[in-house]
Motif scaffolding. Structure first.
Motif, PDB file in Angstrom:
ATOM      1  N   VAL A 406      21.814  14.362  16.387  1.00  0.00           N
ATOM      2  CA  VAL A 406      22.244  15.038  15.151  1.00  0.00           C
ATOM      3  C   VAL A 406      23.775  15.171  15.166  1.00  0.00           C
ATOM      4  CG1 VAL A 406      22.185  17.249  13.900  1.00  0.00           C
ATOM      5  CG2 VAL A 406      20.082  16.286  14.871  1.00  0.00           C
ATOM      6  N   VAL A 407      24.387  15.006  13.994  1.00  0.00           N
ATOM      7  CA  VAL A 407      25.847  15.154  13.906  1.00  0.00           C
ATOM      8  C   VAL A 407      26.162  16.611  13.586  1.00  0.00           C
ATOM      9  CG1 VAL A 407      27.925  14.446  12.676  1.00  0.00           C
ATOM     10  CG2 VAL A 407      26.132  12.769  13.151  1.00  0.00           C
ATOM     11  N   ILE A 408      26.891  17.254  14.506  1.00  0.00           N
ATOM     12  CA  ILE A 408      27.223  18.662  14.268  1.00  0.00           C
ATOM     13  C   ILE A 408      28.740  18.815  14.260  1.00  0.00           C
ATOM     14  CG2 ILE A 408      25.188  19.763  15.252  1.00  0.00           C
ATOM     15  CD1 ILE A 408      26.806  20.078  17.795  1.00  0.00           C
ATOM     16  N   GLY A 409      29.201  19.959  13.800  1.00  0.00           N
ATOM     17  CA  GLY A 409      30.643  20.152  13.831  1.00  0.00           C
ATOM     18  C   GLY A 409      31.045  21.537  13.372  1.00  0.00           C
ATOM     19  N   ILE A 410      32.212  21.956  13.870  1.00  0.00           N
ATOM     20  CA  ILE A 410      32.802  23.232  13.441  1.00  0.00           C
ATOM     21  C   ILE A 410      34.119  22.869  12.771  1.00  0.00           C
ATOM     22  CG2 ILE A 410      33.854  25.386  14.272  1.00  0.00           C
ATOM     23  CD1 ILE A 410      31.834  25.451  16.492  1.00  0.00           C
ATOM     24  N   SER A 411      34.404  23.512  11.648  1.00  0.00           N
ATOM     25  CA  SER A 411      35.672  23.209  10.986  1.00  0.00           C
ATOM     26  C   SER A 411      36.703  24.271  11.360  1.00  0.00           C
ATOM     27  CB  SER A 411      35.453  23.158   9.472  1.00  0.00           C
ATOM     28  OG  SER A 411      36.200  24.115   8.808  1.00  0.00           O
ATOM     29  N   PRO A 412      37.919  23.822  11.777  1.00  0.00           N
ATOM     30  CA  PRO A 412      38.961  24.805  12.083  1.00  0.00           C
ATOM     31  C   PRO A 412      39.176  25.764  10.902  1.00  0.00           C
ATOM     32  CG  PRO A 412      39.696  22.611  12.724  1.00  0.00           C
ATOM     33  CD  PRO A 412      38.380  22.450  12.006  1.00  0.00           C
ATOM     34  N   TRP A 413      39.156  25.234   9.689  1.00  0.00           N
ATOM     35  CA  TRP A 413      39.366  26.067   8.496  1.00  0.00           C
ATOM     36  C   TRP A 413      38.353  27.217   8.460  1.00  0.00           C
ATOM     37  CZ3 TRP A 413      36.833  27.926   4.242  1.00  0.00           C
ATOM     38  CH2 TRP A 413      37.612  28.345   3.164  1.00  0.00           C
ATOM     39  N   MET A 414      37.101  26.877   8.766  1.00  0.00           N
ATOM     40  CA  MET A 414      36.018  27.868   8.671  1.00  0.00           C
ATOM     41  C   MET A 414      36.227  28.999   9.680  1.00  0.00           C
ATOM     42  SD  MET A 414      33.060  27.422   6.851  1.00  0.00           S
ATOM     43  CE  MET A 414      32.462  25.770   7.047  1.00  0.00           C
ATOM     44  N   VAL A 415      36.479  28.633  10.949  1.00  0.00           N
ATOM     45  CA  VAL A 415      36.620  29.704  11.952  1.00  0.00           C
ATOM     46  C   VAL A 415      37.956  30.445  11.778  1.00  0.00           C
ATOM     47  CG1 VAL A 415      34.988  29.014  13.745  1.00  0.00           C
ATOM     48  CG2 VAL A 415      37.218  27.924  13.699  1.00  0.00           C
ATOM     49  N   HIS A 416      38.962  29.761  11.266  1.00  0.00           N
ATOM     50  CA  HIS A 416      40.255  30.435  11.053  1.00  0.00           C
ATOM     51  C   HIS A 416      40.199  31.446   9.902  1.00  0.00           C
ATOM     52  CE1 HIS A 416      42.872  27.030  13.041  1.00  0.00           C
ATOM     53  NE2 HIS A 416      41.985  27.561  13.869  1.00  0.00           N
ATOM     54  N   HIS A 417      39.216  31.278   9.021  1.00  0.00           N
ATOM     55  CA  HIS A 417      39.133  32.191   7.869  1.00  0.00           C
ATOM     56  C   HIS A 417      37.912  33.102   7.962  1.00  0.00           C
ATOM     57  CE1 HIS A 417      41.945  29.139   6.349  1.00  0.00           C
ATOM     58  NE2 HIS A 417      42.426  30.112   5.613  1.00  0.00           N
ATOM     59  N   ASN A 418      37.439  33.313   9.179  1.00  0.00           N
ATOM     60  CA  ASN A 418      36.276  34.183   9.357  1.00  0.00           C
ATOM     61  C   ASN A 418      36.705  35.651   9.189  1.00  0.00           C
ATOM     62  OD1 ASN A 418      34.213  35.732  10.331  1.00  0.00           O
ATOM     63  ND2 ASN A 418      34.211  34.861  12.403  1.00  0.00           N
ATOM     64  N   PRO A 419      36.232  36.310   8.126  1.00  0.00           N
ATOM     65  CA  PRO A 419      36.717  37.674   7.857  1.00  0.00           C
ATOM     66  C   PRO A 419      36.306  38.695   8.923  1.00  0.00           C
ATOM     67  CG  PRO A 419      34.967  37.058   6.329  1.00  0.00           C
ATOM     68  CD  PRO A 419      35.259  35.850   7.143  1.00  0.00           C
ATOM     69  N   GLU A 420      35.261  38.357   9.699  1.00  0.00           N
ATOM     70  CA  GLU A 420      34.848  39.309  10.751  1.00  0.00           C
ATOM     71  C   GLU A 420      35.920  39.394  11.840  1.00  0.00           C
ATOM     72  OE1 GLU A 420      31.038  38.006  12.225  1.00  0.00           O
ATOM     73  OE2 GLU A 420      30.239  37.969  10.184  1.00  0.00           O
ATOM     74  N   LEU A 421      36.569  38.268  12.118  1.00  0.00           N
ATOM     75  CA  LEU A 421      37.605  38.252  13.159  1.00  0.00           C
ATOM     76  C   LEU A 421      39.002  38.409  12.591  1.00  0.00           C
ATOM     77  CD1 LEU A 421      36.826  35.483  15.784  1.00  0.00           C
ATOM     78  CD2 LEU A 421      36.814  37.950  16.060  1.00  0.00           C
ATOM     79  N   PHE A 422      39.183  37.864  11.384  1.00  0.00           N
ATOM     80  CA  PHE A 422      40.506  37.896  10.763  1.00  0.00           C
ATOM     81  C   PHE A 422      40.391  38.592   9.408  1.00  0.00           C
ATOM     82  CE2 PHE A 422      40.200  33.934  13.296  1.00  0.00           C
ATOM     83  CZ  PHE A 422      41.185  34.192  14.238  1.00  0.00           C
ATOM     84  N   PRO A 423      40.376  39.943   9.407  1.00  0.00           N
ATOM     85  CA  PRO A 423      40.231  40.641   8.133  1.00  0.00           C
ATOM     86  C   PRO A 423      41.324  40.186   7.167  1.00  0.00           C
ATOM     87  CG  PRO A 423      40.178  42.177   9.981  1.00  0.00           C
ATOM     88  CD  PRO A 423      40.560  40.849  10.543  1.00  0.00           C
ATOM     89  N   GLU A 424      41.013  40.159   5.881  1.00  0.00           N
ATOM     90  CA  GLU A 424      41.902  39.592   4.852  1.00  0.00           C
ATOM     91  C   GLU A 424      42.383  38.215   5.326  1.00  0.00           C
ATOM     92  OE1 GLU A 424      44.155  42.878   2.507  1.00  0.00           O
ATOM     93  OE2 GLU A 424      44.639  43.129   4.628  1.00  0.00           O
ATOM     94  N   PRO A 425      41.423  37.295   5.500  1.00  0.00           N
ATOM     95  CA  PRO A 425      41.725  36.042   6.194  1.00  0.00           C
ATOM     96  C   PRO A 425      42.788  35.171   5.534  1.00  0.00           C
ATOM     97  CG  PRO A 425      39.539  35.957   5.203  1.00  0.00           C
ATOM     98  CD  PRO A 425      40.012  37.363   5.061  1.00  0.00           C
ATOM     99  N   PHE A 426      43.014  35.316   4.233  1.00  0.00           N
ATOM    100  CA  PHE A 426      43.988  34.442   3.570  1.00  0.00           C
ATOM    101  C   PHE A 426      45.399  35.031   3.605  1.00  0.00           C
ATOM    102  CE2 PHE A 426      39.921  32.993   2.105  1.00  0.00           C
ATOM    103  CZ  PHE A 426      40.073  31.612   2.148  1.00  0.00           C
ATOM    104  N   LYS A 427      45.525  36.245   4.171  1.00  0.00           N
ATOM    105  CA  LYS A 427      46.852  36.883   4.235  1.00  0.00           C
ATOM    106  C   LYS A 427      47.596  36.468   5.490  1.00  0.00           C
ATOM    107  CE  LYS A 427      47.184  40.710   1.262  1.00  0.00           C
ATOM    108  NZ  LYS A 427      46.747  42.050   1.071  1.00  0.00           N
ATOM    109  N   PHE A 428      48.901  36.290   5.359  1.00  0.00           N
ATOM    110  CA  PHE A 428      49.755  35.974   6.505  1.00  0.00           C
ATOM    111  C   PHE A 428      50.143  37.293   7.161  1.00  0.00           C
ATOM    112  CE2 PHE A 428      53.990  35.009   8.343  1.00  0.00           C
ATOM    113  CZ  PHE A 428      53.677  33.901   9.095  1.00  0.00           C
TER     114      PHE A 428
END
Ligand code: HEM
Length: 522
Positions: A406-428
């Motif tokens: 099976v082809v699996i994958g994690i996208s850097p974008w997805m984990v970088h914008h995870n609100p549980e770890l990075f609240p307000e994920p789109f804010k610098f």
């Protein structure tokens, strides 16, 4: 014979034909939905029985945001095509990419071959990849990279020229006043710098991106009424074209090749042609001139027996990889520093306190480290999943068993914008990387400490494991050195961004919409 004719007659008789067609369509659908080894995985119905929806969102450049929506609906493990799984759980990163060398890249990487040749990046054959990567790896050792940022080093020279050009553009913008063409494209400037760094450092010969339009710049400096000509990097059409082929990157290789050829035939223009001629002439010259005593990227490949033709292609591939990704990250960091004058102020203060000696490595400045990390988190160079194939042993994640193949994958974008770890994920918010690990009484706050470790784990701008970016040291040092030089020069003071936010087309290598990020001074 008679029997066969009768059978065929029956099969094609009008009453049987609809049943035959329905059976042909429904059998694979029923198999994929109910009998397939991935049938137990959650996912949107259409995606589970056909690859077309996945191909479509990939083509449209909306893969990450669409899958992010489905992850929020269905959970961290998501079936996104009959044989594809997306994972948004950072705890799986280690198993997929790192442990025992990580899972192998899947066949989609063949679509990234350059002019039909497998590169260090696109190869799925470990022996082929390792023979080439091992030859060039010593060039990316951190000591050697840092040396290039010191006085007299090629990275330092390029950055000095970049700052001079930045200042000249600012000066002209001031002179032109509000009615003039006062906008400066930081994406293009960053691409010129990155291309010169990567070629100067690896080939011992700079492409000359920063100097291509020096004459025009000088004339405009002398005469502020002189019209601003288009002064973009001549290699941009090549880079943008490679990025845009990412839209077909999930297709089977035969279909990708068909789309590639058709697209070139329909869209190639003079600029692209000129750009291809220019990169070809440059790289041929570099490889032709290699001397036995040289210690460069091409000389190292030739020395281990790689043919001249292939070496040329490997060189073109790193020119693309180095220019595109580094410029996107650098421009994003500059963009956010400009939008946050308090960040610029704090960086200035830190450099004044810690960086009086120009030889001090900026990677030791805590606030600058936080700024670069936050920029690497938000900058979108590779937006979609870094795909891999599940090995024969299978794989278990979040209670789901995923079988071999099976082809699996994690996208850097997805984990970088995870609100549980990075609240307000789109804010610098660089401060998120500096939050105190201690509790109120000075004891280690386990909760904060755990979260911090998970943030580090999930920050994967360069991928991770054995197939992570070979040039991460080079790119990272360039980012630090350039930000330091920009802050020291004060050139960003008074600047503002033309657009409020950076819009991305989410192909494998993301495209910044409009191919530019403009700023101006008020
Ligand atoms: C900030 C800048 C950069 C970023 C964000 C970046 C990102 C990445 C990522 C995410 C990968 C792994 C892709 C995957 O697993 O599918 C990768 C691999 C690679 N990158 Fe970079 N990169 C950057 C700069 C560079 C530069 C400057 C070069 C060349 C000088 C380069 C050359 C490569 C190569 C050759 C690989 C393939 C490594 C392998 O598969 O063994 N990159 N990069």
């Amino acid at each position: 014979m008679g029997l066969i004719q009768t059978l065929l007659g029956t099969l094609t008789s009008t009453s049987f034909l609809p049943i035959l067609i329905a059976t042909l369509i429904l059998t694979p659908v029923i198999y994929r939905l109910y009998l397939h080894p991935l049938a137990h995985l959650p996912g949107p119905l259409l995606y589970c029985f056909s690859s077309l929806p996945l191909y479509t969102i990939c083509y449209l450049g909306i893969e990450s945001r669409t899958l992010s929506y489905y992850h929020s609906k269905y959970g961290k493990v998501l079936r996104i095509a009959p044989n594809h799984v997306s994972i948004s759980d950072g705890s799986a990163i280690h198993t997929i990419y790192v442990a025992s060398g990580g899972f192998m890249k899947d066949a989609r990487y063949h679509n990234f071959n350059l002019e039909g040749t497998a590169t260090i990046f696109s190869s799925t054959d470990p022996a082929y990849r390792d023979a080439r990567a091992k030859a060039v790896l010593p060039m990316f050792a951190s000591g050697r990279v840092r040396g290039s940022g010191d006085e007299g080093g090629v990275m330092k020279q390029c950055i000095d020229e970049f700052i001079l050009q930045f200042k000249a553009e600012k000066e002209m913008a001031w002179k032109a006043g509000p009615k003039g063409d006062a906008n400066v494209d930081i994406l293009d400037l960053s691409a010129k710098l990155s291309l010169d760094v990567v070629t100067g450092y690896l080939f011992n010969r700079r492409f000359g991106g920063l100097n291509e339009h020096a004459e025009d710049l000088k004339k405009r400096e002398q005469d502020s009424n002189k019209e601003k000509k288009s002064s973009k990097l001549s290699l941009n059409p090549f880079i943008f074209t490679v990025v845009a082929f990412g839209r077909f990157s999930l297709f089977p290789n035969w279909l990708f090749k068909l789309c590639y050829r058709t697209s070139i035939r329909l869209n190639a223009d003079e600029k692209l042609f000129a750009s291809l001629v220019k990169i070809g002439t440059f790289v041929n010259g570099v490889v032709d001139d290699v001397k036995p005593k040289d210690d460069t990227y091409p000389s190292r490949l030739l020395a281990v027996g790689i043919s001249k033709e292939e070496t040329i292609k490997q060189c073109k591939a790193v020119m693309f990889a180095g220019t595109d990704s580094t410029s996107v990250k650098l421009a994003t960091i500059i963009f956010h520093i400009i939008q946050n004058p308090n960040v610029l102020q704090r960086l200035k203060q830190e450099i004044t306190e810690l960086g009086q000696d120009p030889a001090t490595d900026p990677q030791t400045f805590p606030y600058m480290r936080a700024v670069i990390r936050e920029g690497l988190r938000l900058g979108v160079a590779n937006s979609t999943r870094l795909t891999r194939v599940v090995p024969p042993s299978g794989f278990e994640v979040n209670g789901y068993y995923i079988p071999a193949g099976v082809v699996i994958g994690i996208s850097p974008w997805m984990v970088h914008h995870n609100p549980e770890l990075f609240p307000e994920p789109f804010k610098f918010r660089p401060e998120r990387w500096m939050e105190d690990k201690k509790g109120t009484n000075g004891e280690v706050d386990l909760e904060t400490d755990k979260r911090r470790k998970e943030m580090e784990r999930d920050l994967i701008p360069f991928g991770t494991g054995s197939r992570a970016c070979i040039a991460r040291n080079l790119a990272t040092h360039q980012l630090f050195m350039t930000v330091r030089a920009l802050v020291e020069s004060d050139v960003l003071v008074g600047a503002k961004t033309v657009k409020k936010r950076i819009e991305i087309i989410e192909w494998f290598n993301a495209e910044i919409k409009g191919h530019e990020l403009e700023i101006q001074w008020t």
